[in-house]
Design an enzyme around this catalytic site. Structure first.
Site, PDB file in Angstrom:
ATOM      1  N   HIS A  73       0.856  -1.232   0.159  1.00 16.12           N
ATOM      2  CA  HIS A  73       0.238  -0.039  -0.065  1.00 16.12           C
ATOM      3  C   HIS A  73       0.426   1.260  -0.089  1.00 16.12           C
ATOM      4  CE1 HIS A  73       0.453  -1.752   4.253  1.00 16.12           C
ATOM      5  NE2 HIS A  73       0.606  -0.285   3.756  1.00 16.12           N
ATOM      6  N   GLU A  87      -3.031   9.737 -12.136  1.00 12.68           N
ATOM      7  CA  GLU A  87      -2.634  10.156 -13.974  1.00 12.68           C
ATOM      8  C   GLU A  87      -3.729   8.837 -13.844  1.00 12.68           C
ATOM      9  OE1 GLU A  87       0.141   8.699 -17.490  1.00 12.68           O
ATOM     10  OE2 GLU A  87       1.085   8.630 -15.178  1.00 12.68           O
ATOM     11  N   HIS A 127       3.129  11.516  -8.729  1.00 12.88           N
ATOM     12  CA  HIS A 127       0.929  11.163  -8.900  1.00 12.88           C
ATOM     13  C   HIS A 127       1.149   9.361  -8.353  1.00 12.88           C
ATOM     14  CE1 HIS A 127       3.006  10.107 -13.316  1.00 12.88           C
ATOM     15  NE2 HIS A 127       2.786   9.374 -12.742  1.00 12.88           N
ATOM     16  N   GLU A 140      -3.886   3.570   1.797  1.00  9.94           N
ATOM     17  CA  GLU A 140      -3.916   3.408   2.889  1.00  9.94           C
ATOM     18  C   GLU A 140      -4.226   5.065   3.933  1.00  9.94           C
ATOM     19  OE1 GLU A 140      -1.873   2.439   8.016  1.00  9.94           O
ATOM     20  OE2 GLU A 140      -1.412   1.605   5.960  1.00  9.94           O
TER      21      GLU A 140
END
Length: 291
Positions: free
Chosen positions: A25, A142, A94, A76
């Site tokens: 994550h 993106e 990004h 998270e």
């Protein structure tokens, strides 16, 4: 590290190549958990996987993604009580989402009032269709047009000051493979894609070097990525060796987290980006308890 001199460093480093790893994550902070959950589920198509509130520590978490945490990369989100905005800084780039129809996804986001910062269309000098959107906190996503993929949440892009050093760091410390490197002298940047499998099948780290820029601000919004390992102790040994050669530092020695007992270790790369390595079995046990 007592007795480590007896083990040749190349044998220690081999562990990172043999270990079973995947991206678990990305952790970052948001100013309004419910607002972000609404945007990610309604606009981006993610599922809310779990939510927890830790009043004694004054924060809440939400985990969202495109499939269960046992097999998918997820975000998270952290909400700290009373903090409604953060500085994303100049270093974070990004996240990316792969979708079969960027135009349709953007249409849906626009209809719900989302902020489109680049209209859908082919990349400059290429044919891949992309778009960019911003979430309510200003994090950029993106959107990449691609065929069906097992992992739609497919990239974390970070900016670095020395690309070759960073590539070497992630290869040696984390056992990643350099999947491709793209030079773009016209726009004065170079990118490197690193990961544990083909980038069309899994999540990758996209490192960007902008010509002549060696330092970025980190802000206080984006925190870290978590990656699984079969042995945090061996993995920390590898990282310790690599930081001596290439920079960065271990910020948390390997061991269990009090109260949870999941074993982790964490460290910074040469640019100060944080990675947490999490024991595979402990992570799966933790998920079982959350059921």
């Amino acid at each position: 590290m007592a007795g480590s001199e007896a083990v040749p460093s190349e044998h220690v480093l081999e562990w990172a190549q043999k270990d079973k790893r995947r991206f678990l994550h990305a952790v970052y902070r948001v100013g309004d958990l419910d607002r972000t959950i609404k945007f990610y589920t309604e606009c981006l198509g993610m599922q809310l996987l779990r939510k927890r509130d830790i009043p004694e520590e004054k924060y809440s978490n939400a985990f969202l993604g495109f499939g269960p945490e046992e097999s998918h990369f997820v975000v998270e989100l952290t909400y700290n009580y009373g903090v409604d905005s953060y500085d994303i800084g100049t270093g974070f780039g990004h996240f990316a989402i792969a979708t079969q129809d960027v135009y349709k996804l953007v249409e849906g986001i626009r209809a719900k009032g989302g902020n489109i910062t680049r209209e859908p269309g082919p990349v400059k000098g290429g044919s891949t269709v992309i778009a960019f959107v911003k979430d309510p906190d200003g994090y950029v996503f993106e959107l990449i047009q691609r065929g069906p993929t097992p992992e739609p949440l497919c990239q974390v892009m970070l900016r670095v000051g020395d690309l070759d050093k960073s590539i070497k760091f992630y290869e040696k410390a984390l056992g990643m493979k350099l999947l491709r490197k793209i030079e773009n002298p016209e726009y004065k940047y170079t990118i490197a894609m690193l990961g544990y499998a083909d980038e069309y099948e899994t999540t990758v780290l996209e490192l960007t070097y902008n010509y002549g820029v060696t330092e970025y601000t980190k802000g206080n919004a984006y925190a870290q990525v978590a990656i699984s390992t079969n042995d945090v102790y061996k993995s920390a040994e590898v990282v310790n060796l690599v930081t001596q050669e290439l920079g960065g530092k271990i910020t948390r020695q390997p061991g269990p987290i009090p109260g949870i007992n999941t074993k982790i270790t964490s460290f910074l790369d040469p640019d100060g980006w944080k990675t947490v390595l999490v024991d595979n079995e402990d992570f799966l046990k933790e998920l079982e308890k959350k059921e």
